[in-house]
Design an enzyme around this catalytic site. Structure first.
Site, PDB file in Angstrom:
ATOM      1  N   HIS A   1      78.323 -45.417 -77.816  1.00 19.88           N
ATOM      2  CA  HIS A   1      79.146 -45.062 -76.657  1.00 19.88           C
ATOM      3  C   HIS A   1      80.623 -44.889 -77.006  1.00 19.88           C
ATOM      4  O   HIS A   1      81.363 -44.256 -76.244  1.00 19.88           O
ATOM      5  CB  HIS A   1      79.044 -46.150 -75.591  1.00 19.88           C
ATOM      6  CG  HIS A   1      77.875 -46.010 -74.673  1.00 19.88           C
ATOM      7  ND1 HIS A   1      77.585 -44.843 -74.009  1.00 19.88           N
ATOM      8  CD2 HIS A   1      76.940 -46.915 -74.278  1.00 19.88           C
ATOM      9  CE1 HIS A   1      76.515 -45.038 -73.248  1.00 19.88           C
ATOM     10  NE2 HIS A   1      76.098 -46.280 -73.394  1.00 19.88           N
TER      11      HIS A   1
ATOM     12  N   GLU B   1      74.262 -42.122 -71.712  1.00 21.56           N
ATOM     13  CA  GLU B   1      73.215 -43.135 -71.830  1.00 21.56           C
ATOM     14  C   GLU B   1      72.015 -42.654 -72.638  1.00 21.56           C
ATOM     15  O   GLU B   1      71.457 -43.410 -73.438  1.00 21.56           O
ATOM     16  CB  GLU B   1      72.775 -43.608 -70.443  1.00 21.56           C
ATOM     17  CG  GLU B   1      73.860 -44.327 -69.653  1.00 21.56           C
ATOM     18  CD  GLU B   1      74.413 -45.567 -70.352  1.00 21.56           C
ATOM     19  OE1 GLU B   1      73.822 -46.014 -71.364  1.00 21.56           O
ATOM     20  OE2 GLU B   1      75.452 -46.068 -69.910  1.00 21.56           O
TER      21      GLU B   1
ATOM     22  N   HIS C   1      73.521 -49.265 -79.600  1.00 21.47           N
ATOM     23  CA  HIS C   1      73.615 -48.438 -78.386  1.00 21.47           C
ATOM     24  C   HIS C   1      75.054 -48.427 -77.876  1.00 21.47           C
ATOM     25  O   HIS C   1      75.630 -47.360 -77.612  1.00 21.47           O
ATOM     26  CB  HIS C   1      72.659 -49.020 -77.340  1.00 21.47           C
ATOM     27  CG  HIS C   1      72.745 -48.398 -75.982  1.00 21.47           C
ATOM     28  ND1 HIS C   1      71.695 -47.717 -75.396  1.00 21.47           N
ATOM     29  CD2 HIS C   1      73.745 -48.362 -75.053  1.00 21.47           C
ATOM     30  CE1 HIS C   1      72.044 -47.297 -74.197  1.00 21.47           C
ATOM     31  NE2 HIS C   1      73.286 -47.674 -73.969  1.00 21.47           N
ATOM     32  N   GLU C   2      75.635 -49.619 -77.734  1.00 23.11           N
ATOM     33  CA  GLU C   2      77.013 -49.688 -77.218  1.00 23.11           C
ATOM     34  C   GLU C   2      78.003 -49.061 -78.191  1.00 23.11           C
ATOM     35  O   GLU C   2      78.978 -48.432 -77.784  1.00 23.11           O
ATOM     36  CB  GLU C   2      77.391 -51.142 -76.930  1.00 23.11           C
ATOM     37  CG  GLU C   2      76.479 -51.858 -75.955  1.00 23.11           C
ATOM     38  CD  GLU C   2      76.268 -51.093 -74.661  1.00 23.11           C
ATOM     39  OE1 GLU C   2      77.220 -50.472 -74.170  1.00 23.11           O
ATOM     40  OE2 GLU C   2      75.131 -51.126 -74.133  1.00 23.11           O
TER      41      GLU C   2
ATOM     42  N   ALA D   1      74.629 -54.943 -71.741  1.00 16.52           N
ATOM     43  CA  ALA D   1      75.922 -54.803 -72.405  1.00 16.52           C
ATOM     44  C   ALA D   1      76.681 -53.656 -71.751  1.00 16.52           C
ATOM     45  O   ALA D   1      76.122 -52.877 -70.976  1.00 16.52           O
ATOM     46  CB  ALA D   1      75.742 -54.540 -73.901  1.00 16.52           C
ATOM     47  N   MET D   2      77.972 -53.553 -72.075  1.00 14.92           N
ATOM     48  CA  MET D   2      78.820 -52.497 -71.538  1.00 14.92           C
ATOM     49  C   MET D   2      79.811 -52.040 -72.597  1.00 14.92           C
ATOM     50  O   MET D   2      80.438 -52.851 -73.279  1.00 14.92           O
ATOM     51  CB  MET D   2      79.569 -53.002 -70.287  1.00 14.92           C
ATOM     52  CG  MET D   2      80.482 -51.987 -69.652  1.00 14.92           C
ATOM     53  SD  MET D   2      79.545 -50.557 -69.023  1.00 14.92           S
ATOM     54  CE  MET D   2      80.847 -49.337 -68.930  1.00 14.92           C
ATOM     55  N   GLU D   3      79.988 -50.717 -72.677  1.00 16.82           N
ATOM     56  CA  GLU D   3      80.655 -50.070 -73.799  1.00 16.82           C
ATOM     57  C   GLU D   3      82.163 -49.967 -73.691  1.00 16.82           C
ATOM     58  O   GLU D   3      82.754 -49.002 -74.189  1.00 16.82           O
ATOM     59  CB  GLU D   3      80.084 -48.657 -73.972  1.00 16.82           C
ATOM     60  CG  GLU D   3      80.428 -47.665 -72.844  1.00 16.82           C
ATOM     61  CD  GLU D   3      79.394 -47.564 -71.749  1.00 16.82           C
ATOM     62  OE1 GLU D   3      79.403 -46.564 -71.013  1.00 16.82           O
ATOM     63  OE2 GLU D   3      78.578 -48.479 -71.627  1.00 16.82           O
ATOM     64  N   ASN D   4      82.837 -50.919 -73.083  1.00 12.86           N
ATOM     65  CA  ASN D   4      84.294 -50.837 -72.990  1.00 12.86           C
ATOM     66  C   ASN D   4      84.891 -50.624 -74.385  1.00 12.86           C
ATOM     67  O   ASN D   4      84.651 -51.429 -75.287  1.00 12.86           O
ATOM     68  CB  ASN D   4      84.860 -52.130 -72.406  1.00 12.86           C
ATOM     69  CG  ASN D   4      84.060 -52.630 -71.224  1.00 12.86           C
ATOM     70  OD1 ASN D   4      83.888 -51.923 -70.236  1.00 12.86           O
ATOM     71  ND2 ASN D   4      83.565 -53.849 -71.324  1.00 12.86           N
TER      72      ASN D   4
ATOM     73  N   GLU E   1      81.393 -50.703 -64.327  1.00 10.78           N
ATOM     74  CA  GLU E   1      80.570 -49.511 -64.129  1.00 10.78           C
ATOM     75  C   GLU E   1      79.633 -49.668 -62.934  1.00 10.78           C
ATOM     76  O   GLU E   1      78.964 -50.693 -62.821  1.00 10.78           O
ATOM     77  CB  GLU E   1      79.753 -49.230 -65.392  1.00 10.78           C
ATOM     78  CG  GLU E   1      79.093 -47.859 -65.374  1.00 10.78           C
ATOM     79  CD  GLU E   1      78.457 -47.512 -66.712  1.00 10.78           C
ATOM     80  OE1 GLU E   1      78.535 -46.346 -67.132  1.00 10.78           O
ATOM     81  OE2 GLU E   1      77.888 -48.411 -67.359  1.00 10.78           O
TER      82      GLU E   1
END
Length: 830
Positions: A303, A322, A299-300, A266-269, A127
């Site tokens: 998503h 977000e 949070h993730e 973190a990242m929501e993959n 991202e």
């Protein structure tokens, strides 16, 4: 790479002409452990329909070996970022064979060597637009498609992606892993992780749906991984969202992997969420750290629906994912986990981020005008996350919670696996609530700035007027001396001045319950009560709002910095909420360094260190408070060396009863000693021998650069600007060490060199690395002259670079203004 940036207009034109049907991506990572091999083979097969004869694919790699269009090889037209393709038919299949480059900056496919066991770990982070560093693609969120990944890796490696395995073959030398096709998703949320990861498995079941769960980390961190706690929060979150969203989890499995040298929290993959390893606690952790991790996990997870299932068309509507995830993370924490005080941390910590960002000259509406990718990269900020979440909290009250979630369910069903804009969301919420939300959107989503609310002679006065639903809490002392809520008055305000009739009270707290997004001021009588009795306020949310009001008033120069510090010194030792305590400790340290005049700074540095030292020793052994105060000691001791001998004694053998001297705390104390000249190279090398891990090596770099010697600072400066082999974490360590100790006398000489280097840094480094340099090395000068000269002579600089410089200028100007130093006509007001 002159065409690495992508504009909104050109990507809109591309998606209008191209419809992607599917991707197959093949990656050969079998040579990844060989550090002499900088690249990897990547082959992309993409099928798409076209109404144009020419388009381009995005790819940032070292080379493109071949391009095949509809079975015929064509000439390679490649400039390092864009691969032009002509001669398109109505239906097309393009095969691109190229060589990607392993990343050291956390962008694309990051490669990490674990010094503990010499093992190699890989993971991706894309991202907003770094999938093109791994495979050729149409790099924009509105061109969704199914992806099929196939990865060749060393034998025995764990290989993970968004979907479950379809087939695995391992001949003892290499492992070939094929994954099931994904559902339609955007390029930026595809993901790969590969290496000898340690894994723990579980599952979650609701009705007929069973979702396999996995948690993964480096093998050398396995002993620190509290998988049971993480699984508990994960399952609580899945239960909560299944109930609230009424849309089954769509991604098949739910893996969570903790990765090194990560640029984000973190990242929501979908199906493979990545987290920073900072969430694998190597020693004792405070309740605030556990609560923060839970909020990030949730949070993730939000998503998976907001952002992954339904995705914004372009980065203007980044808030559509977000802001919702930030709001849902706090809501789920408060209602589904043990962290029932999650809104306290949100009010004091997340909203502080939003208030700060919203007062910068570069603030923007929640629905922003994002013209290109560079602008998008910088919009992952306090407005998009925390202000947006605050406004959503208001919206839930405005339309009603039941109506809000009914509208959200309509939104998911109407737009699953598609892309949306603000209007699509408002249509569903309006249909369910019966309210026309256009006015609400104009007032909150398309404006900038934060109102300030004040009680004045029987009226609420607000700057920058907006519609607010808020409460005023009237607090008085009970028979036991506690300051408790006696009455709450709720009302709506719109105008600049709203009359209100209030009974007398010891404390009148505007925005009680944190219903709206606004800074609040304490009236004179309430401030007097707080100044003598803040520790008697029993409700943690009320205390959080008071601490927030005090901090905002200090930043705005309305409350004297020394009064704030006196309250922090007097009342922080009694603060029981760890999120509030952590914030107050950080704010007090910042106040001493930025908001005090030089004449008071040295005195307060010493007083604050002594206060932290005393409270560390008086706190309950093995408590979170003791740990928080020990960390504060390390911060305070980095600018005042009077406790250096005592700190050395703690590091060697005299540890306060119960204090967990984990590696991170030890490094913090050694770095403090280094910054005051009280730690030698031999001391730091000995600590590295004790903690020869990735974190230890990073901390060692910082501590070495912190030493207050001219040649050390010169070497750190040259390293930060000139060593392009530094990882993102190592660069941060060098910059932090360069700045440690407040040795302005040693680093002021680099001010002119900083401004002279900015354009080259931005042109030659990735945006992630360039951003760290631009922000981290910005001069802490006593004048705006240098930055103003640069801005005046660099009007043609890239807008994203200018935004960073303007923001740093504003932070500097605020500090100068609060300290009472001269300001020019261009300085902004709080």
């Amino acid at each position: 790479m002159p065409t690495a940036n992508l504009s909104r207009s050109e990507t809109a034109a591309r998606s209008a002409a191209i419809t992607v049907r599917d991707y197959r991506v093949e990656l050969d990572l079998s040579a990844a452990p060989d550090r002499t091999r900088e690249g990897f083979a990547t082959t992309t097969t993409v099928a798409f329909d076209a109404t144009t004869s020419r388009t381009w694919l995005d790819f940032i790699g070292s080379s493109v070996e071949s391009v095949t269009l509809n079975g015929a090889e064509i000439a390679v037209e490649y400039d390092g970022a864009r691969l032009s393709i002509g001669g398109l038919s109505e239906t097309n299949t393009v095969v691109v064979r190229g060589t990607g480059v392993y990343s050291r900056s956390g962008e694309g496919l990051h490669r990490f060597l674990d010094p503990v066991d010499n093992q190699t770990y890989l993971y991706t982070q894309y991202e907003p637009a770094d999938a093109r560093r791994v495979f050729a693609c149409f790099e924009q969120p509105d061109m969704k498609a199914p992806f099929t990944f196939a990865v060749t890796a060393p034998s025995g490696w764990q290989v993970l992606s968004n979907r479950p395995y379809a087939a695995i073959q391992d001949n003892g030398v290499i492992r070939d892993v094929a994954f099931s096709p994904t559902l339609p998703i955007s390029t930026y949320i595809t993901a790969i992780a590969a290496g000898p990861y340690h894994s723990v498995e579980s599952s979650w079941t609701r009705g007929e749906l069973t979702v396999p769960l996995g948690i993964h980390c480096r093998a050398s961190l396995a002993r620190y991984l509290d998988a049971d706690t993480i699984f508990e929060v994960t399952k609580q979150g899945l239960d909560f969202f299944a109930e609230q969203f009424d849309y089954p989890y769509p991604w098949g499995k739910y893996d969570q992997v903790f990765v090194p040298e990560y640029n984000l929290g973190a990242m929501e993959n979908p199906g493979l969420v990545t987290f920073t390893e900072a969430y694998v606690f190597r020693g004792a952790a405070t309740a605030a750290q556990y609560e923060g991790r839970a909020s990030t996990i949730l949070h993730e997870m939000a998503h998976m629906w907001f952002g992954d299932l339904v995705t914004m068309v372009w980065w203007d509507d980044l808030w559509l994912k977000e802001s919702f995830a930030d709001y849902m993370g706090a809501l789920a924490s408060a209602e589904a986990t043990e962290w029932t005080d999650a809104w306290v941390a949100f009010a004091n910590r997340r909203k502080a981020w939003a208030y700060l960002q919203d007062q910068l000259p570069t603030t923007h509406p929640i629905v922003a005008d994002i013209t290109d990718l560079e602008a998008a990269k910088l919009n992952f900020d306090g407005i998009t996350y925390a202000k947006g979440a605050s406004v959503l909290k208001q919206l839930v009250s405005y339309v009603g919670r039941a109506e809000f979630f009914s509208g959200i369910r309509r939104y998911f069903r109407a737009h699953a696996f598609a892309n949306t804009t603000l209007d699509d969301l408002l249509t569903e919420l309006s249909a369910e609530s019966g309210r026309d939300l256009a006015g609400w959107a104009r007032a909150w989503l398309r404006t900038t700035g934060v109102s300030t609310l004040t009680l004045d002679n029987g009226a609420i006065v607000q700057s920058d007027p907006r519609p607010h639903r808020l409460a005023i809490g009237l607090y008085d002392f009970d028979p036991l001396g506690a300051l408790v809520l006696r009455e709450r008055v709720e009302l709506d305000i719109v105008d600049e001045r709203t009359p209100v009739s209030l009974a007398p009270a010891a404390l009148r707290l505007l925005n009680d319950g944190d219903l709206t997004y606004a800074k609040v001021r304490l009236d004179v009588e309430s401030l007097a009560t707080v100044e003598s009795s803040l520790d008697r306020v029993t409700d943690p949310l009320a205390r959080g709002l008071i601490w927030s009001a005090l901090w905002n008033a200090t930043r705005d120069g309305v409350l004297e910095a020394e009064r704030y510090l006196s309250m922090a010194r007097d009342f922080a030792p009694a603060e029981t909420n760890m999120a509030l305590l952590t914030a107050v400790l950080a704010n007090a340290s910042f106040t001493i360094g930025h908001y005090l005049p030089a004449s008071a700074r040295d005195r307060w540095s010493g007083e604050w260190l002594e206060s932290c030292w005393a409270t560390m020793h008086s706190s309950a052994p093995a408590s979170g408070a003791q740990l928080a105060w020990a960390r504060a000691v390390a911060g305070a001791a980095s600018v005042d060396g009077r406790r250096a001998a005592d700190i050395r004694a703690i590091l060697l053998d005299r540890v306060p009863d119960g204090l967990a001297m984990d590696p991170d705390l030890r490094w913090a104390l050694w770095t403090a000693s280094a910054a005051t000249g009280d730690a030698t190279i031999a001391d730091l090398d000995a600590e590295l021998t004790r903690d020869d891990t990735a974190s230890g090596r990073t901390a060692h770099r910082r501590a070495l650069a912190a030493r207050p010697e001219a040649d050390v600072k010169a070497a750190a400066w040259e390293c930060a600007l000139g060593d392009t082999t530094l990882t993102n974490d190592h660069l941060d360590a060098i910059i932090q060490g360069f700045r440690d100790g407040r040795h302005r006398d040693l680093i002021a000489r680099y001010d002119e060199a900083y401004f002279a280097a900015l354009r080259a840094v931005w042109d030659q480094r990735s945006i992630e690395i360039a951003r760290r340099i631009v922000v981290g090395l910005f001069p802490a000068a006593d004048s705006l002259d240098g930055v103003d000269r640069w801005l005046a002579s660099n009007a043609d600089a890239p807008s994203a670079l200018c935004r960073l410089v303007v923001e740093q200028r504003d932070h500097l100007a605020r500090g100068l203004r609060v300290r009472g130093l001269p300001q020019d006509a261009h300085s902004t007001a709080g």
